[in-house]
Design a protein around this motif. Structure first.
Motif, PDB file in Angstrom:
ATOM      1  N   PHE A   1       8.982  -3.694  -6.820  1.00  0.00           N
ATOM      2  CA  PHE A   1       8.182  -2.481  -7.225  1.00  0.00           C
ATOM      3  C   PHE A   1       8.936  -1.366  -6.701  1.00  0.00           C
ATOM      4  N   LEU A   2       9.534  -1.305  -5.743  1.00  0.00           N
ATOM      5  CA  LEU A   2      10.523  -0.228  -5.364  1.00  0.00           C
ATOM      6  C   LEU A   2      11.577   0.215  -6.772  1.00  0.00           C
ATOM      7  N   ALA A   3      12.351  -1.007  -7.079  1.00  0.00           N
ATOM      8  CA  ALA A   3      13.304  -0.880  -7.783  1.00  0.00           C
ATOM      9  C   ALA A   3      12.613  -0.372  -9.513  1.00  0.00           C
ATOM     10  N   SER A   4      11.637  -0.945  -9.714  1.00  0.00           N
ATOM     11  CA  SER A   4      10.926  -0.683 -11.005  1.00  0.00           C
ATOM     12  C   SER A   4      10.436   0.668 -10.970  1.00  0.00           C
ATOM     13  N   HIS A   5       9.424   0.997  -9.980  1.00  0.00           N
ATOM     14  CA  HIS A   5       8.770   1.967 -10.263  1.00  0.00           C
ATOM     15  C   HIS A   5       9.244   3.471  -9.600  1.00  0.00           C
TER      16      HIS A   5
ATOM     17  N   VAL B   1       0.843  -1.245  -0.172  1.00  0.00           N
ATOM     18  CA  VAL B   1       0.059  -0.087   0.047  1.00  0.00           C
ATOM     19  C   VAL B   1       0.882   1.355  -0.028  1.00  0.00           C
ATOM     20  N   GLY B   2       1.948   1.059   0.765  1.00  0.00           N
ATOM     21  CA  GLY B   2       2.927   2.283   1.008  1.00  0.00           C
ATOM     22  C   GLY B   2       3.451   2.593  -0.614  1.00  0.00           C
ATOM     23  N   ILE B   3       4.006   1.494  -1.174  1.00  0.00           N
ATOM     24  CA  ILE B   3       4.504   1.640  -2.498  1.00  0.00           C
ATOM     25  C   ILE B   3       3.384   2.137  -3.519  1.00  0.00           C
ATOM     26  N   ASP B   4       2.184   1.800  -3.517  1.00  0.00           N
ATOM     27  CA  ASP B   4       1.030   2.187  -4.040  1.00  0.00           C
ATOM     28  C   ASP B   4       1.167   3.755  -4.176  1.00  0.00           C
ATOM     29  N   LEU B   5       1.031   4.255  -3.085  1.00  0.00           N
ATOM     30  CA  LEU B   5       0.915   5.656  -2.670  1.00  0.00           C
ATOM     31  C   LEU B   5       2.077   6.218  -3.415  1.00  0.00           C
ATOM     32  N   LEU B   6       3.273   5.851  -3.202  1.00  0.00           N
ATOM     33  CA  LEU B   6       4.535   6.473  -3.641  1.00  0.00           C
ATOM     34  C   LEU B   6       4.498   6.636  -5.306  1.00  0.00           C
TER      35      LEU B   6
ATOM     36  N   LYS C   1      26.729   2.702  -4.549  1.00  0.00           N
ATOM     37  CA  LYS C   1      26.948   2.274  -3.434  1.00  0.00           C
ATOM     38  C   LYS C   1      26.279   1.019  -3.484  1.00  0.00           C
ATOM     39  N   TRP C   2      25.040   1.058  -4.112  1.00  0.00           N
ATOM     40  CA  TRP C   2      24.388  -0.202  -4.149  1.00  0.00           C
ATOM     41  C   TRP C   2      24.861  -1.418  -4.813  1.00  0.00           C
ATOM     42  N   ARG C   3      25.608  -1.177  -5.796  1.00  0.00           N
ATOM     43  CA  ARG C   3      26.663  -2.090  -6.618  1.00  0.00           C
ATOM     44  C   ARG C   3      27.494  -2.828  -5.834  1.00  0.00           C
ATOM     45  N   GLY C   4      28.114  -1.884  -4.855  1.00  0.00           N
ATOM     46  CA  GLY C   4      28.977  -2.634  -3.866  1.00  0.00           C
ATOM     47  C   GLY C   4      28.435  -3.401  -2.898  1.00  0.00           C
ATOM     48  N   SER C   5      27.140  -3.102  -2.455  1.00  0.00           N
ATOM     49  CA  SER C   5      26.544  -3.810  -1.264  1.00  0.00           C
ATOM     50  C   SER C   5      26.379  -5.242  -1.434  1.00  0.00           C
ATOM     51  N   GLU C   6      26.696  -5.923  -0.238  1.00  0.00           N
ATOM     52  CA  GLU C   6      26.618  -7.342  -0.086  1.00  0.00           C
ATOM     53  C   GLU C   6      25.122  -7.889   0.056  1.00  0.00           C
ATOM     54  N   ASN C   7      24.103  -6.708   0.169  1.00  0.00           N
ATOM     55  CA  ASN C   7      22.648  -7.148   0.159  1.00  0.00           C
ATOM     56  C   ASN C   7      22.125  -7.537  -1.121  1.00  0.00           C
ATOM     57  N   ILE C   8      21.777  -9.042  -1.375  1.00  0.00           N
ATOM     58  CA  ILE C   8      21.211  -9.258  -2.792  1.00  0.00           C
ATOM     59  C   ILE C   8      20.266  -8.562  -3.335  1.00  0.00           C
ATOM     60  N   CYS C   9      19.312  -8.106  -2.410  1.00  0.00           N
ATOM     61  CA  CYS C   9      18.165  -7.236  -2.873  1.00  0.00           C
ATOM     62  C   CYS C   9      18.852  -6.031  -3.878  1.00  0.00           C
ATOM     63  N   PHE C  10      19.816  -5.458  -3.499  1.00  0.00           N
ATOM     64  CA  PHE C  10      20.412  -4.345  -4.474  1.00  0.00           C
ATOM     65  C   PHE C  10      21.032  -4.743  -5.854  1.00  0.00           C
ATOM     66  N   ALA C  11      20.976  -6.184  -6.109  1.00  0.00           N
ATOM     67  CA  ALA C  11      21.339  -6.800  -7.139  1.00  0.00           C
ATOM     68  C   ALA C  11      20.305  -6.773  -8.233  1.00  0.00           C
ATOM     69  N   ALA C  12      19.125  -6.214  -7.962  1.00  0.00           N
ATOM     70  CA  ALA C  12      17.914  -6.229  -8.732  1.00  0.00           C
ATOM     71  C   ALA C  12      18.363  -5.171  -9.801  1.00  0.00           C
ATOM     72  N   PRO C  13      18.260  -5.775 -11.233  1.00  0.00           N
ATOM     73  CA  PRO C  13      18.601  -4.781 -12.517  1.00  0.00           C
ATOM     74  C   PRO C  13      18.189  -3.307 -12.149  1.00  0.00           C
ATOM     75  N   PRO C  14      16.993  -2.937 -11.828  1.00  0.00           N
ATOM     76  CA  PRO C  14      17.051  -1.295 -11.669  1.00  0.00           C
ATOM     77  C   PRO C  14      17.536  -0.831 -10.525  1.00  0.00           C
ATOM     78  N   PHE C  15      18.161  -1.591  -9.606  1.00  0.00           N
ATOM     79  CA  PHE C  15      18.955  -0.900  -8.660  1.00  0.00           C
ATOM     80  C   PHE C  15      20.438  -0.862  -9.093  1.00  0.00           C
ATOM     81  N   CYS C  16      20.847  -1.628 -10.003  1.00  0.00           N
ATOM     82  CA  CYS C  16      22.061  -1.746 -10.693  1.00  0.00           C
ATOM     83  C   CYS C  16      22.202  -0.769 -11.758  1.00  0.00           C
ATOM     84  N   PHE C  17      21.155  -0.696 -12.622  1.00  0.00           N
ATOM     85  CA  PHE C  17      21.168  -0.024 -13.830  1.00  0.00           C
ATOM     86  C   PHE C  17      22.182  -0.477 -14.696  1.00  0.00           C
ATOM     87  N   ASN C  18      22.403  -2.072 -14.934  1.00  0.00           N
ATOM     88  CA  ASN C  18      23.356  -2.854 -15.739  1.00  0.00           C
ATOM     89  C   ASN C  18      22.651  -2.731 -17.037  1.00  0.00           C
TER      90      ASN C  18
END
Length: 91
Positions: free
Chosen positions: A51-55, A16-21, A74-91
């Motif tokens: 949804f956060l990454a793509s929208h 719901v929060g993402i829908d509002l954003l 910063k996110w490219r260097g993160s160990e958090n796998i969630c930041f590996a999603a393409p919209p976060f990396c802009f590969n």
């Protein structure tokens, strides 16, 4: 309001929060990069991350390319796998 929704245990509240954003995504401030990072690292459900990454991150990057570059690096260097999603990396 999104932070309050994010604090609730059921992930449907985060959606719901993402829908509002999404409804106001063209008007979001550059400071939201910090919020997105916090949301992803505190509640990493696959659907909320996607949804956060793509929208949201995509629109923020279009509106604030200089700020986006900082977070993308910063996110490219993160160990958090969630930041590996393409919209976060802009590969």
């Amino acid at each position: 309001m999104v932070d309050e929704l994010w604090a609730l245990p059921e992930r449907e509240y985060q959606l719901v929060g993402i829908d509002l954003l999404i409804k106001v995504k063209k008007k979001l401030p550059a400071t939201l990069f910090e919020d997105v990072e916090r949301w992803v690292t505190t509640k990493s459900w696959w659907d909320t991350v996607d949804f956060l990454a793509s929208h949201i991150v995509g629109m923020l990057a279009l509106n604030y390319p200089h700020e986006a570059e900082h977070y993308i690096q910063k996110w490219r260097g993160s160990e958090n796998i969630c930041f590996a999603a393409p919209p976060f990396c802009f590969n």
